[in-house]
Motif scaffolding. Structure first.
Motif, mmCIF file in Angstrom:
data_model
loop_
_atom_site.group_PDB
_atom_site.id
_atom_site.type_symbol
_atom_site.label_atom_id
_atom_site.label_comp_id
_atom_site.label_asym_id
_atom_site.label_seq_id
_atom_site.Cartn_x
_atom_site.Cartn_y
_atom_site.Cartn_z
ATOM 1 N N TRP A 334 4.810 -16.882 -15.996
ATOM 2 C CA TRP A 334 3.774 -16.686 -17.009
ATOM 3 C C TRP A 334 2.531 -17.475 -16.633
ATOM 4 C CZ3 TRP A 334 7.857 -19.984 -17.415
ATOM 5 C CH2 TRP A 334 7.606 -21.310 -17.761
ATOM 6 N N SER A 335 1.441 -17.185 -17.309
ATOM 7 C CA SER A 335 0.212 -17.955 -17.134
ATOM 8 C C SER A 335 -0.256 -18.432 -18.502
ATOM 9 C CB SER A 335 -0.884 -17.122 -16.469
ATOM 10 O OG SER A 335 -1.271 -16.049 -17.295
ATOM 11 N N GLY A 336 -1.111 -19.419 -18.509
ATOM 12 C CA GLY A 336 -1.658 -19.952 -19.745
ATOM 13 C C GLY A 336 -3.025 -20.540 -19.494
ATOM 14 N N SER A 337 -3.865 -20.503 -20.512
ATOM 15 C CA SER A 337 -5.249 -20.950 -20.358
ATOM 16 C C SER A 337 -5.469 -22.316 -20.987
ATOM 17 C CB SER A 337 -6.203 -19.942 -21.008
ATOM 18 O OG SER A 337 -6.121 -18.698 -20.356
ATOM 19 N N PHE A 338 -6.219 -23.153 -20.273
ATOM 20 C CA PHE A 338 -6.689 -24.412 -20.840
ATOM 21 C C PHE A 338 -8.202 -24.461 -20.693
ATOM 22 C CE2 PHE A 338 -5.655 -25.299 -16.401
ATOM 23 C CZ PHE A 338 -6.748 -26.023 -15.940
ATOM 24 N N ALA A 339 -8.838 -25.397 -21.395
ATOM 25 C CA ALA A 339 -10.292 -25.480 -21.409
ATOM 26 C C ALA A 339 -10.769 -26.566 -20.460
ATOM 27 C CB ALA A 339 -10.802 -25.767 -22.824
ATOM 28 N N LEU A 340 -11.634 -26.179 -19.545
ATOM 29 C CA LEU A 340 -12.210 -27.084 -18.552
ATOM 30 C C LEU A 340 -13.633 -27.434 -18.965
ATOM 31 C CD1 LEU A 340 -11.453 -28.154 -15.591
ATOM 32 C CD2 LEU A 340 -12.922 -26.301 -14.795
ATOM 33 N N THR A 341 -14.025 -28.695 -18.807
ATOM 34 C CA THR A 341 -15.414 -29.096 -19.017
ATOM 35 C C THR A 341 -16.066 -29.387 -17.669
ATOM 36 O OG1 THR A 341 -14.971 -31.471 -19.170
ATOM 37 C CG2 THR A 341 -14.760 -30.172 -21.207
ATOM 38 N N LEU A 342 -17.380 -29.394 -17.661
ATOM 39 C CA LEU A 342 -18.097 -29.666 -16.412
ATOM 40 C C LEU A 342 -17.787 -31.073 -15.909
ATOM 41 C CD1 LEU A 342 -20.125 -28.415 -14.408
ATOM 42 C CD2 LEU A 342 -21.951 -29.507 -15.724
ATOM 43 N N THR A 343 -17.611 -32.021 -16.814
ATOM 44 C CA THR A 343 -17.331 -33.410 -16.446
ATOM 45 C C THR A 343 -15.851 -33.677 -16.225
ATOM 46 O OG1 THR A 343 -17.145 -34.070 -18.762
ATOM 47 C CG2 THR A 343 -19.333 -34.235 -17.737
ATOM 48 N N ARG A 344 -15.000 -32.682 -16.517
ATOM 49 C CA ARG A 344 -13.539 -32.838 -16.466
ATOM 50 C C ARG A 344 -13.071 -33.941 -17.404
ATOM 51 N NH1 ARG A 344 -15.355 -29.071 -13.650
ATOM 52 N NH2 ARG A 344 -14.267 -28.253 -11.818
ATOM 53 N N PHE A 345 -13.784 -34.108 -18.510
ATOM 54 C CA PHE A 345 -13.437 -35.109 -19.507
ATOM 55 C C PHE A 345 -13.518 -34.452 -20.877
ATOM 56 C CE2 PHE A 345 -13.999 -39.055 -22.001
ATOM 57 C CZ PHE A 345 -12.969 -39.811 -21.463
ATOM 58 N N PRO A 346 -12.595 -34.775 -21.803
ATOM 59 C CA PRO A 346 -12.581 -34.089 -23.099
ATOM 60 C C PRO A 346 -13.856 -34.334 -23.895
ATOM 61 C CG PRO A 346 -11.071 -35.962 -23.101
ATOM 62 C CD PRO A 346 -11.497 -35.755 -21.686
ATOM 63 N N GLN A 347 -14.190 -33.354 -24.709
ATOM 64 C CA GLN A 347 -15.389 -33.419 -25.541
ATOM 65 C C GLN A 347 -15.000 -33.532 -27.012
ATOM 66 O OE1 GLN A 347 -17.607 -29.852 -24.714
ATOM 67 N NE2 GLN A 347 -18.125 -30.459 -22.637
ATOM 68 N N MET A 348 -15.613 -34.479 -27.694
ATOM 69 C CA MET A 348 -15.476 -34.616 -29.143
ATOM 70 C C MET A 348 -16.865 -34.770 -29.736
ATOM 71 S SD MET A 348 -12.318 -37.309 -29.565
ATOM 72 C CE MET A 348 -11.741 -36.700 -31.146
ATOM 73 N N GLY A 349 -17.033 -34.284 -30.961
ATOM 74 C CA GLY A 349 -18.329 -34.436 -31.602
ATOM 75 C C GLY A 349 -18.334 -33.860 -33.001
ATOM 76 N N ARG A 350 -19.521 -33.858 -33.594
ATOM 77 C CA ARG A 350 -19.739 -33.299 -34.925
ATOM 78 C C ARG A 350 -20.796 -32.202 -34.846
ATOM 79 N NH1 ARG A 350 -19.946 -38.855 -35.331
ATOM 80 N NH2 ARG A 350 -18.485 -39.903 -36.763
ATOM 81 N N LEU A 351 -20.513 -31.076 -35.475
ATOM 82 C CA LEU A 351 -21.538 -30.049 -35.652
ATOM 83 C C LEU A 351 -22.366 -30.311 -36.898
ATOM 84 C CD1 LEU A 351 -19.529 -26.845 -34.688
ATOM 85 C CD2 LEU A 351 -21.211 -28.097 -33.323
ATOM 86 N N SER A 352 -21.845 -31.110 -37.783
ATOM 87 C CA SER A 352 -22.521 -31.547 -39.004
ATOM 88 C C SER A 352 -21.702 -32.718 -39.538
ATOM 89 C CB SER A 352 -22.573 -30.403 -40.034
ATOM 90 O OG SER A 352 -21.299 -30.207 -40.627
ATOM 91 N N PRO A 353 -22.152 -33.382 -40.587
ATOM 92 C CA PRO A 353 -21.343 -34.478 -41.137
ATOM 93 C C PRO A 353 -19.965 -34.049 -41.626
ATOM 94 C CG PRO A 353 -23.607 -34.654 -41.903
ATOM 95 C CD PRO A 353 -23.499 -33.322 -41.222
ATOM 96 N N THR A 354 -19.736 -32.737 -41.784
ATOM 97 C CA THR A 354 -18.456 -32.268 -42.318
ATOM 98 C C THR A 354 -17.629 -31.472 -41.315
ATOM 99 O OG1 THR A 354 -19.517 -30.261 -43.177
ATOM 100 C CG2 THR A 354 -19.351 -32.158 -44.679
ATOM 101 N N VAL A 355 -18.181 -31.167 -40.150
ATOM 102 C CA VAL A 355 -17.485 -30.309 -39.180
ATOM 103 C C VAL A 355 -17.350 -31.045 -37.842
ATOM 104 C CG1 VAL A 355 -17.461 -28.109 -37.959
ATOM 105 C CG2 VAL A 355 -18.303 -28.218 -40.316
ATOM 106 N N TYR A 356 -16.108 -31.301 -37.448
ATOM 107 C CA TYR A 356 -15.784 -32.027 -36.226
ATOM 108 C C TYR A 356 -15.151 -31.059 -35.219
ATOM 109 C CZ TYR A 356 -16.238 -36.371 -38.976
ATOM 110 O OH TYR A 356 -16.693 -37.403 -39.767
ATOM 111 N N TYR A 357 -15.179 -31.440 -33.945
ATOM 112 C CA TYR A 357 -14.500 -30.630 -32.940
ATOM 113 C C TYR A 357 -13.936 -31.521 -31.842
ATOM 114 C CZ TYR A 357 -18.678 -31.144 -29.987
ATOM 115 O OH TYR A 357 -19.704 -31.658 -29.234
ATOM 116 N N SER A 358 -12.943 -30.987 -31.150
ATOM 117 C CA SER A 358 -12.370 -31.650 -29.978
ATOM 118 C C SER A 358 -11.791 -30.575 -29.076
ATOM 119 C CB SER A 358 -11.275 -32.633 -30.397
ATOM 120 O OG SER A 358 -10.682 -33.238 -29.261
ATOM 121 N N HIS A 359 -12.133 -30.636 -27.791
ATOM 122 C CA HIS A 359 -11.607 -29.657 -26.839
ATOM 123 C C HIS A 359 -11.900 -30.111 -25.411
ATOM 124 C CE1 HIS A 359 -15.704 -27.333 -27.297
ATOM 125 N NE2 HIS A 359 -15.839 -28.421 -26.593
#
Length: 424
Positions: A334-359
Motif C-alpha cells: 500500500w501507499s500513504g501520503s504525508f505532508a512535506l514542508t519546504l523546511t522539512r520542519f512542522p508548521q504550527m500557527g494561528r489563522l485568527s485568535p480562534t483558529v489554530y493549525y498544525s501540519h
C-alpha cells in the motif's frame, strides 16, 4: 461508508465500529478537523483537561498517514537538532531540543494509561552504508548528548549482527528510547480513550468551510459545528480547504509492503526485534510485525500520486537487504501520503485568535504529532508558550506554487538520489 486503505494495518486492526457523519448543528468548546495522530492527540489532551471536543474526519479515524506509516517511533524531527539551532538560533534550538523526546514518551504513557494494545516494543536503529554516514551518526550522538539525551548505542559492523542479519551496512546507532508499534491500533485506541472522556468523533464528515471569526463555524455537507476554537489538522489531505496554509505543504507518498508470516525466519533476520531505517536521503525502513512478517517500506512519490507499482519500487531493495526473502509471498502492499514542508520542519500557527493549525511533520509524524497535539491542547487551555515557539518560526511556500512545486522538487531530489547511489 468510507473504508481504510487495504493495508496490513487495516486487516489486523482491532474492530472499531464506524462513527456516524455529522448531521445538524452541534456546539463544542473545540472543533478539530482531522482524526489522524495530531487531531486525536489534541482531542485526547483537551478532553483530559475538561474541554468539550468534536472531531470531524473526512474518512475514518487514522485513514491517512497515521494509519499507514512504517510504525516506527523515531525521536526528534526531520532535521537534526544542530540544523534547527543553526537555522532558528540558539534559544529556539534549546527550546525545541528540550521537547525532542516527548512524543515517544507521550505514546508510551497513553498506551499504558488507557491499555491500548498496539504491539508497542522498544528500540529503533539507524544503519549506515558509508563511512560518511557513520560519521553522521557519531555527530548525531554528540549533538543529542548536548541536549541531555544519552540513551544511544553506536555499533560497528560486528555489532550489527545481533540485531540485523545483512551485509549491506558498515555500522549503526540504536536509540533505546525509540520503538515500533501498530499505528492504526494506536490512533484508534487514543480515539476511543478520548470518547470515554466525552469527546465526539464524526466520520465521513468532509469539512467544506471554516469561518475564522470570533465565533468560528465549521461546516460539512450535512451539518455545522459552532465552537470557541478550531484546530485544523488535515495535513496531506487538506486539499483546497484553506489555501493560505495548504499551499505551504506538499503531499508526498511512501510505499510499504509486508510479507506473509515467516515464523522463526523473521526472528533470524531481525533477532533483537528493533525497527530499522537506513541513512540514505531516500531511506528504506523495516521491522518485524507482531505476527512475524517483515514490513518493508521506502520510496517517495512527490505529489502523493498512488503508485501502481509499489512492489516494483520496494522489493528490489528489500532483496538487497534480505536475499533470503526472494521466495516470500507478499501479502499486503500500500501507499500513504504525508505532508512535506519546504523546511522539512512542522508548521504550527494561528489563522485568527480562534483558529489554530498544525501540519507538515515531513515524514517524522508518529512522534512529532503526539508532541504537537499536546502543545495544541496547552495553547487552547491558555498555556501557549510552547506553541508560540513553533508558531514564531518562518515558513515558506514551495517554489512554483501548486502547479510547479512537484516538478521542481523532483528536479532537486535527483541530486540526492544520485548521492545515495554514489554513496556520497
Amino acid at each position: 461508508m468510507s473504508q481504510h486503505a487495504p493495508s496490513y494495518y487495516a486487516a489486523t486492526a482491532h474492530r472499531q465500529n464506524a462513527r456516524p457523519p455529522l448531521a445538524g448543528t452541534e456546539r463544542a468548546d473545540v472543533c478539530i478537523i482531522g482524526a489522524g495522530f495530531t487531531g486525536i492527540s489534541a482531542a485526547l489532551e483537551l478532553a483530559e483537561r475538561g474541554f468539550s471536543v468534536i472531531v470531524l474526519e473526512d474518512q475514518r479515524v487514522g485513514f491517512g498517514a497515521s494509519g499507514r506509516n512504517g510504525g516506527q517511533i523515531v525521536n526528534g524531527y526531520s532535521r537534526d537538532l544542530d540544523v534547527i539551532t543553526k537555522r532558528y538560533g540558539e534559544a529556539a534550538g534549546r527550546q525545541i531540543g528540550a521537547m525532542a523526546m516527548q512524543g515517544g514518551q507521550i505514546i508510551r504513557e497513553r498506551a499504558a494509561k488507557y491499555a491500548i494494545a498496539c504491539d508497542l516494543l522498544p528500540g529503533n536503529m539507524f544503519t549506515a552504508f558509508t563511512a560518511k554516514q557513520m560519521r553522521g551518526l557519531e555527530h548525531h550522538v554528540k549533538i543529542w548528548n548536548q541536549h541531555g539525551y544519552s540513551d544511544f548505542e553506536l555499533l560497528d559492523r560486528a555489532g550489527l549482527a545481533p540485531h540485523v542479519k545483512t551485509d549491506r551496512y558498515i555500522g549503526g546507532l540504536i536509540d533505546h528510547q525509540g520503538g515500533h508499534l501498530h499505528p492504526l491500533n494506536l490512533v484508534q485506541g487514543e480515539a476511543a480513550a478520548a470518547e470515554t472522556l466525552g469527546a465526539r468523533i464524526f466520520e465521513d464528515s468532509r469539512v467544506t468551510s471554516v469561518s475564522t471569526g470570533a465565533n468560528p463555524v465549521v461546516k460539512t455537507a450535512n451539518g455545522e459545528v459552532h465552537a470557541k476554537f478550531v484546530i485544523v489538522c488535515a495535513n496531506a489531505y487538506i486539499g483546497n480547504l484553506l489555501p493560505e496554509i495548504g499551499g505551504k505543504i506538499m503531499p508526498v507518498s511512501t510505499q510499504v509492503l509486508t510479507t506473509e508470516p515467516l515464523g522463526a525466519a523473521a526472528a533470524e533476520l531481525l533477532p533483537s526485534n528493533l525497527a530499522v531505517e537506513d541513512c540514505n536521503y531516500f531511506l528504506d525502513y523495516f521491522r518485524r510485525t507482531a505476527d512475524n512478517r517483515i514490513l518493508y517500506g521506502g520510496g517517495t512519490v512527490y505529489g502523493a500520486q498512488d503508485s501502481a507499482a509499489i512492489r516494483a519500487k520496494i522489493i528490489p531493495n528489500m532483496l538487497k537487504t534480505f536475499p533470503s526473502l526472494k521466495d516470500a509471498k507478499i501479502d499486503f502492499s500500500w501507499s500513504g501520503s504525508f505532508a512535506l514542508t519546504l523546511t522539512r520542519f512542522p508548521q504550527m500557527g494561528r489563522l485568527s485568535p480562534t483558529v489554530y493549525y498544525s501540519h507538515g511533520d515531513s515524514g517524522h509524524g508518529v512522534t512529532t504529532t503526539h508532541l504537537l497535539g499536546r502543545i495544541l491542547g496547552e495553547a487552547i487551555a491558555g498555556q501557549a508558550s510552547r506553541f508560540d515557539i513553533f508558531a514564531s518560526l518562518p515558513y515558506y511556500p514551495f517554489p512554483g506554487g501548486k502547479t510547479l512545486r512537484v516538478p521542481l522538487t523532483v528536479l532537486g531530489s535527483w541530486y540526492y538520489r544520485f548521492r545515495d547511489k554514489m554513496g556520497i
